[in-house]
Design a protein around this motif. Structure first.
Motif, PDB file in Angstrom:
ATOM      1  N   GLN A  44      17.510  54.928  33.049  1.00  0.00           N
ATOM      2  CA  GLN A  44      17.861  53.607  32.550  1.00  0.00           C
ATOM      3  C   GLN A  44      19.363  53.394  32.715  1.00  0.00           C
ATOM      4  N   LEU A  45      19.745  52.146  32.921  1.00  0.00           N
ATOM      5  CA  LEU A  45      21.151  51.811  33.081  1.00  0.00           C
ATOM      6  C   LEU A  45      21.882  51.998  31.752  1.00  0.00           C
ATOM      7  N   GLU A  46      22.968  52.779  31.755  1.00  0.00           N
ATOM      8  CA  GLU A  46      23.727  53.015  30.534  1.00  0.00           C
ATOM      9  C   GLU A  46      25.021  52.209  30.509  1.00  0.00           C
ATOM     10  N   PHE A  47      25.767  52.242  31.607  1.00  0.00           N
ATOM     11  CA  PHE A  47      27.027  51.507  31.648  1.00  0.00           C
ATOM     12  C   PHE A  47      27.482  51.381  33.096  1.00  0.00           C
ATOM     13  N   LEU A  48      28.554  50.635  33.311  1.00  0.00           N
ATOM     14  CA  LEU A  48      29.162  50.496  34.626  1.00  0.00           C
ATOM     15  C   LEU A  48      30.528  51.168  34.571  1.00  0.00           C
ATOM     16  N   ALA A  49      30.831  51.981  35.566  1.00  0.00           N
ATOM     17  CA  ALA A  49      32.050  52.792  35.548  1.00  0.00           C
ATOM     18  C   ALA A  49      33.000  52.393  36.671  1.00  0.00           C
TER      19      ALA A  49
ATOM     20  N   ASP B 195      28.956  39.130  27.655  1.00  0.00           N
ATOM     21  CA  ASP B 195      30.150  39.656  28.315  1.00  0.00           C
ATOM     22  C   ASP B 195      30.030  41.153  28.601  1.00  0.00           C
ATOM     23  N   TRP B 196      30.849  41.619  29.528  1.00  0.00           N
ATOM     24  CA  TRP B 196      31.007  43.050  29.776  1.00  0.00           C
ATOM     25  C   TRP B 196      32.339  43.474  29.188  1.00  0.00           C
ATOM     26  N   GLN B 197      32.307  44.506  28.331  1.00  0.00           N
ATOM     27  CA  GLN B 197      33.511  44.971  27.665  1.00  0.00           C
ATOM     28  C   GLN B 197      33.685  46.472  27.867  1.00  0.00           C
ATOM     29  N   VAL B 198      34.938  46.904  27.896  1.00  0.00           N
ATOM     30  CA  VAL B 198      35.228  48.330  27.989  1.00  0.00           C
ATOM     31  C   VAL B 198      34.896  48.981  26.657  1.00  0.00           C
ATOM     32  N   VAL B 199      34.106  50.051  26.697  1.00  0.00           N
ATOM     33  CA  VAL B 199      33.680  50.727  25.475  1.00  0.00           C
ATOM     34  C   VAL B 199      34.146  52.175  25.393  1.00  0.00           C
ATOM     35  N   ASN B 200      34.621  52.726  26.504  1.00  0.00           N
ATOM     36  CA  ASN B 200      35.056  54.118  26.468  1.00  0.00           C
ATOM     37  C   ASN B 200      35.861  54.445  27.715  1.00  0.00           C
ATOM     38  N   ILE B 201      36.709  55.438  27.589  1.00  0.00           N
ATOM     39  CA  ILE B 201      37.421  55.995  28.731  1.00  0.00           C
ATOM     40  C   ILE B 201      37.207  57.501  28.683  1.00  0.00           C
TER      41      ILE B 201
ATOM     42  N   ALA C 285      31.239  42.864  39.078  1.00  0.00           N
ATOM     43  CA  ALA C 285      32.532  42.181  39.121  1.00  0.00           C
ATOM     44  C   ALA C 285      33.093  41.979  37.716  1.00  0.00           C
ATOM     45  N   ALA C 286      32.222  41.632  36.773  1.00  0.00           N
ATOM     46  CA  ALA C 286      32.664  41.406  35.394  1.00  0.00           C
ATOM     47  C   ALA C 286      33.135  42.709  34.751  1.00  0.00           C
ATOM     48  N   ALA C 287      32.413  43.809  35.034  1.00  0.00           N
ATOM     49  CA  ALA C 287      32.801  45.105  34.487  1.00  0.00           C
ATOM     50  C   ALA C 287      34.145  45.547  35.059  1.00  0.00           C
ATOM     51  N   ARG C 288      34.341  45.312  36.332  1.00  0.00           N
ATOM     52  CA  ARG C 288      35.613  45.698  36.956  1.00  0.00           C
ATOM     53  C   ARG C 288      36.764  44.847  36.409  1.00  0.00           C
ATOM     54  N   LYS C 289      36.494  43.581  36.161  1.00  0.00           N
ATOM     55  CA  LYS C 289      37.521  42.707  35.594  1.00  0.00           C
ATOM     56  C   LYS C 289      37.954  43.225  34.223  1.00  0.00           C
ATOM     57  N   ALA C 290      36.978  43.672  33.418  1.00  0.00           N
ATOM     58  CA  ALA C 290      37.297  44.215  32.101  1.00  0.00           C
ATOM     59  C   ALA C 290      38.080  45.515  32.232  1.00  0.00           C
ATOM     60  N   ALA C 291      37.709  46.327  33.224  1.00  0.00           N
ATOM     61  CA  ALA C 291      38.356  47.634  33.406  1.00  0.00           C
ATOM     62  C   ALA C 291      39.775  47.519  33.937  1.00  0.00           C
ATOM     63  N   THR C 292      40.106  46.382  34.534  1.00  0.00           N
ATOM     64  CA  THR C 292      41.441  46.207  35.106  1.00  0.00           C
ATOM     65  C   THR C 292      42.261  45.162  34.350  1.00  0.00           C
ATOM     66  N   ALA C 293      41.758  44.731  33.211  1.00  0.00           N
ATOM     67  CA  ALA C 293      42.481  43.758  32.393  1.00  0.00           C
ATOM     68  C   ALA C 293      43.773  44.381  31.868  1.00  0.00           C
ATOM     69  N   PRO C 294      44.787  43.575  31.598  1.00  0.00           N
ATOM     70  CA  PRO C 294      46.073  44.106  31.116  1.00  0.00           C
ATOM     71  C   PRO C 294      45.943  45.002  29.892  1.00  0.00           C
TER      72      PRO C 294
ATOM     73  N   VAL D  21      36.430  54.501  33.441  1.00  0.00           N
ATOM     74  CA  VAL D  21      36.448  53.411  32.457  1.00  0.00           C
ATOM     75  C   VAL D  21      35.037  52.835  32.368  1.00  0.00           C
ATOM     76  N   TRP D  22      34.438  52.960  31.197  1.00  0.00           N
ATOM     77  CA  TRP D  22      33.057  52.527  30.999  1.00  0.00           C
ATOM     78  C   TRP D  22      33.023  51.116  30.432  1.00  0.00           C
ATOM     79  N   ALA D  23      32.186  50.285  30.999  1.00  0.00           N
ATOM     80  CA  ALA D  23      31.977  48.935  30.482  1.00  0.00           C
ATOM     81  C   ALA D  23      30.490  48.749  30.187  1.00  0.00           C
ATOM     82  N   ALA D  24      30.191  48.113  29.062  1.00  0.00           N
ATOM     83  CA  ALA D  24      28.809  47.834  28.667  1.00  0.00           C
ATOM     84  C   ALA D  24      28.695  46.364  28.289  1.00  0.00           C
ATOM     85  N   ARG D  25      27.500  45.823  28.432  1.00  0.00           N
ATOM     86  CA  ARG D  25      27.299  44.427  28.088  1.00  0.00           C
ATOM     87  C   ARG D  25      27.330  44.232  26.579  1.00  0.00           C
TER      88      ARG D  25
END
Length: 259
Positions: free
Chosen positions: A83-88, A109-115, A24-33, A101-105
């Motif tokens: 191993q877990l790398e990121f959440l997409a 926090d979970w933050q977007v680190v790559n697209i 949920a946190a990764a998705r929130k970061a991926a859909t942030a304005p 949209v990739w999010a990593a801890r």
């Protein structure tokens, strides 16, 4: 070949998983304005669509993405294959372009680190579930191969994986024998890794630590398929998250992927 006792200790389950709260946190970061604004610019690259008309939207569910584990290659007792790398999270533009949209801890926090262009993470997650329900879908970044593993089975999900393990797949023990022979001399700390060619990334364009949000930076990536180093995907994301600059003012990195 690996000794029987060591091979028997291999594990097909991932070493870490993502909780519902993580997803949920990764998705929130991926859909942030701020991310949606970056996606609009991303989809508008090369004039594909007007930035004002891109209208990025999230589709499907956010998925965990796993990669071949260095500990597994090293033959450590009980090591998991992946191993877990990121959440997409999948993003789609108004003209049908797709991106991951990739999010990593980052700390707590979970933050977007790559697209990245394309939808590999989501297609292979679905294919893996259909071929081996309950299995772990993971990527061997050195050859851009996708697999699904459960119990003692490792099944291929794309042509690169078929070339590596055959159409019927292989056993977990045999797979570890193969990747250990291919990559054991390229693990972190090896002479190969110290040459600075990990993942084919241009390290001169990257910082050793995340840049502050007020200091946007860019990074250059090349195809991971051309590198034999084990930590190719970890160069882009992971504990260090060298691409974790604020995406508000940077152009997102696009990994080169096959059509």
């Amino acid at each position: 070949m690996l000794a029987g006792a060591t091979t028997a200790a291999a594990d097909s389950t991932p070493s870490a998983t993502a909780s519902a709260a993580d997803l949920a946190a990764a998705r929130k970061a991926a859909t942030a304005p701020a991310t949606v604004d970056t996606l609009s610019r991303f989809f508008a690259r090369d004039g594909a669509v007007a930035r004002s008309a891109a209208a990025p939207r999230a589709e499907g569910t956010t998925v965990p993405v796993y990669s071949l584990s260095p500990a597994f290659v090293a033959g450590k007792a009980g090591a998991s294959v992946a191993q877990l790398e990121f959440l997409a999270t999948q993003a789609v533009s108004s003209d049908g372009q797709k991106a991951s949209v990739w999010a990593a801890r980052q700390g707590s926090d979970w933050q977007v680190v790559n697209i990245a262009t394309g939808d590999d993470e989501f297609r292979y997650a679905q294919l893996g579930a259909s071929k081996l329900a309950g299995g772990t879908v993971f990527r061997e970044p050195q050859i851009d191969a996708w697999y699904v593993s459960k119990g003692a089975k490792v099944l291929p999900l794309d042509e690169d994986a078929v070339r590596a393990v055959g159409t019927k797949g292989t056993t977990l023990a045999a797979y570890r024998d193969r990747v250990r022979a291919a990559y054991a001399d390229k693990l972190p700390g090896s002479a190969y890794a110290k040459k600075g060619v990990a993942g084919g990334y241009d390290h001169s364009a990257q910082a050793a630590a995340p840049a502050p949000a007020t200091a946007p930076k860019t990074a250059t990536a090349t195809s991971e398929r051309d590198s034999g180093v084990l930590t190719a995907s970890s160069v882009a994301v992971g504990a260090g998250a060298v691409l974790a600059a604020s995406l508000c003012g940077v152009t997102a990195v696009r990994l080169r992927r096959r059509a």
